[in-house]
Design a protein around this motif. Structure first.
Motif, PDB file in Angstrom:
ATOM      1  N   THR A  77       0.946  -0.921  -0.093  1.00 49.82           N
ATOM      2  CA  THR A  77      -0.015   0.024  -0.077  1.00 49.82           C
ATOM      3  C   THR A  77       0.984   1.292   0.087  1.00 49.82           C
ATOM      4  O   THR A  77       2.046   1.353   0.740  1.00 49.82           O
ATOM      5  N   MET A  78       0.419   2.157  -0.841  1.00 50.67           N
ATOM      6  CA  MET A  78       1.316   3.704  -0.845  1.00 50.67           C
ATOM      7  C   MET A  78       0.172   4.434  -0.251  1.00 50.67           C
ATOM      8  O   MET A  78      -0.760   4.383  -0.275  1.00 50.67           O
ATOM      9  N   TYR A  79       0.764   5.785   0.251  1.00 47.93           N
ATOM     10  CA  TYR A  79       0.038   6.749   0.696  1.00 47.93           C
ATOM     11  C   TYR A  79       0.326   8.133   0.357  1.00 47.93           C
ATOM     12  O   TYR A  79       1.563   8.396  -0.142  1.00 47.93           O
ATOM     13  N   LEU A  80      -0.490   9.078   0.409  1.00 48.47           N
ATOM     14  CA  LEU A  80      -0.284  10.309   0.083  1.00 48.47           C
ATOM     15  C   LEU A  80      -0.946  11.195   1.057  1.00 48.47           C
ATOM     16  O   LEU A  80      -1.976  11.645   1.184  1.00 48.47           O
ATOM     17  N   GLN A  81       0.331  11.681   2.164  1.00 47.53           N
ATOM     18  CA  GLN A  81      -0.342  12.693   3.134  1.00 47.53           C
ATOM     19  C   GLN A  81      -0.699  14.050   2.590  1.00 47.53           C
ATOM     20  O   GLN A  81       0.614  14.537   2.450  1.00 47.53           O
ATOM     21  N   MET A  82      -1.448  14.691   2.554  1.00 45.05           N
ATOM     22  CA  MET A  82      -1.632  16.043   2.206  1.00 45.05           C
ATOM     23  C   MET A  82      -1.879  16.965   3.117  1.00 45.05           C
ATOM     24  O   MET A  82      -3.381  16.943   3.734  1.00 45.05           O
ATOM     25  N   ASN A  83      -1.318  18.146   3.540  1.00 40.96           N
ATOM     26  CA  ASN A  83      -1.647  18.913   4.545  1.00 40.96           C
ATOM     27  C   ASN A  83      -1.876  20.346   3.828  1.00 40.96           C
ATOM     28  O   ASN A  83      -1.223  20.517   2.741  1.00 40.96           O
ATOM     29  N   SER A  84      -2.224  21.154   4.579  1.00 40.62           N
ATOM     30  CA  SER A  84      -2.437  22.591   4.308  1.00 40.62           C
ATOM     31  C   SER A  84      -2.961  22.767   2.726  1.00 40.62           C
ATOM     32  O   SER A  84      -2.288  23.539   1.780  1.00 40.62           O
TER      33      SER A  84
END
Length: 119
Positions: A77-84
């Motif tokens: 599994t891959m992830y993309l944490q997106m903030n702001s």
């Protein structure tokens, strides 16, 4: 054959956060690289972030310092944490990976997950 399924998209207010996930399944032998791309209406698909097999990350200038790409190899599994998040981050987000099946390196794409940043 490799299948990719994204999740985690949705509607978020400016300044908020989302985490996208992409689960890979199928006859996975060796993943060469993983990445997230996005496409806004009327625009071309663009790279957001990529992660090489040895862990080298690349980010588009527009998301540097706000987004983080990662992967859990034990879960494929891959992830993309997106903030702001900003309104201009609104797009259909796709995950992609390059898979080495021992004979060739093939690229696979997920179906996309919508991210909308709006108040």
């Amino acid at each position: 054959q490799v299948q990719l399924v994204e999740s985690g998209g949705g509607l978020v207010q400016p300044g908020g956060s989302l985490r996208l996930s992409c689960a890979a399944s199928g006859s996975i032998r060796s993943i060469e690289s993983t990445g997230w791309y996005r496409q806004a209406p009327g625009e071309q698909r663009e790279v957001v972030a990529t992660l090489s097999r040895v862990g080298m990350a690349y980010y588009a200038n527009s998301v540097k310092g706000r987004f983080a790409i990662s992967r859990d190899t034990s879960k494929n599994t891959m992830y993309l944490q997106m903030n702001s998040l900003k309104p201009e981050d609104s797009a259909l987000y796709y995950c992609s990976l390059e898979h080495n099946n021992g004979k060739a390196v093939l690229r696979y794409w997920g179906q996309g997950t919508q991210v909308t940043v709006s108040s």
